[in-house]
Design an enzyme around this catalytic site. Structure first.
Site, mmCIF file in Angstrom:
data_model
loop_
_atom_site.group_PDB
_atom_site.id
_atom_site.type_symbol
_atom_site.label_atom_id
_atom_site.label_comp_id
_atom_site.label_asym_id
_atom_site.label_seq_id
_atom_site.Cartn_x
_atom_site.Cartn_y
_atom_site.Cartn_z
ATOM 1 N N LYS A 190 139.844 -20.042 50.256
ATOM 2 C CA LYS A 190 140.712 -20.516 49.168
ATOM 3 C C LYS A 190 142.022 -20.981 49.789
ATOM 4 O O LYS A 190 142.577 -20.318 50.656
ATOM 5 C CB LYS A 190 141.027 -19.364 48.209
ATOM 6 C CG LYS A 190 139.973 -19.089 47.154
ATOM 7 C CD LYS A 190 140.513 -18.055 46.145
ATOM 8 C CE LYS A 190 140.063 -18.387 44.769
ATOM 9 N NZ LYS A 190 140.538 -17.450 43.757
ATOM 10 N N LYS A 207 138.903 -16.149 52.397
ATOM 11 C CA LYS A 207 138.182 -16.273 51.123
ATOM 12 C C LYS A 207 137.810 -17.725 50.844
ATOM 13 O O LYS A 207 137.358 -18.078 49.763
ATOM 14 C CB LYS A 207 139.058 -15.745 49.972
ATOM 15 C CG LYS A 207 139.194 -14.247 49.938
ATOM 16 C CD LYS A 207 140.193 -13.665 48.936
ATOM 17 C CE LYS A 207 140.527 -14.350 47.728
ATOM 18 N NZ LYS A 207 141.450 -13.620 46.843
#
Ligand code: C2G
Length: 129
Positions: free
Chosen positions: A46, A44
């Site tokens: 992240k 993601k």
């Protein structure tokens, strides 16, 4: 028993997260939260401050949360809904429309995001501190 599920990273837990968990729980009797693993976070794009295990521990301590499972990939939501006999899928409306494919399997609800707080904002402001 009406079962609700929601997904997220939930890093550096803040009141925006609590707001959606509270509202998600109010939609049923049992709330399952699928937390992104550290590996999935990388997919993601992240990087979470707290590890999956510690984010899981924190989420399991919240009164609104009944069960925490791992979110390993983008493709597990249908099987999660079926395996956990979920009635309602909930996400913040920054995801509005993204998960409408689940409407075949359960109710899909997008709740308004809490303005004025985000994990990235916390990181930025602390970084400039
Ligand atoms: N959220 C919110 N208000 C904020 C911040 C977050 O309502 N101020 C909600 C998001 O909309 C999301 C949940 O809190 O529903 C978790 O947010 P994140 O941890 O940022 O999760 P995200 O990266 O959106 O991952 O498969 C779905 C993904 O795992 C969602």
């Amino acid at each position: 028993m009406k079962k609700v599920i929601t997904y997220g990273t939930f890093d550096l837990l803040h009141w925006g997260h609590i707001n959606i968990l509270k509202r998600a729980k109010e939609m049923g009797d049992y709330l399952v939260v699928a937390i992104s693993t550290d590996e999935f976070n990388r997919l993601k794009h992240k990087e979470s401050y707290h590890s999956f295990e510690n984010r899981k521990l924190i989420l399991e301590s919240i009164r609104y949360v009944d069960e925490v499972i791992a979110e390993n990939n983008w493709d597990q939501k249908i099987s999660d809904v079926q395996e956990h006999q979920i009635d309602t899928f909930v996400m913040g409306d920054d995801w509005k429309g993204e998960f409408d494919f689940l409407k075949e399997y359960c109710e899909v609800v997008y709740l308004s995001r809490t303005e004025g707080i985000s994990t990235s904002q916390i990181k930025t402001e602390l970084g400039n501190g």
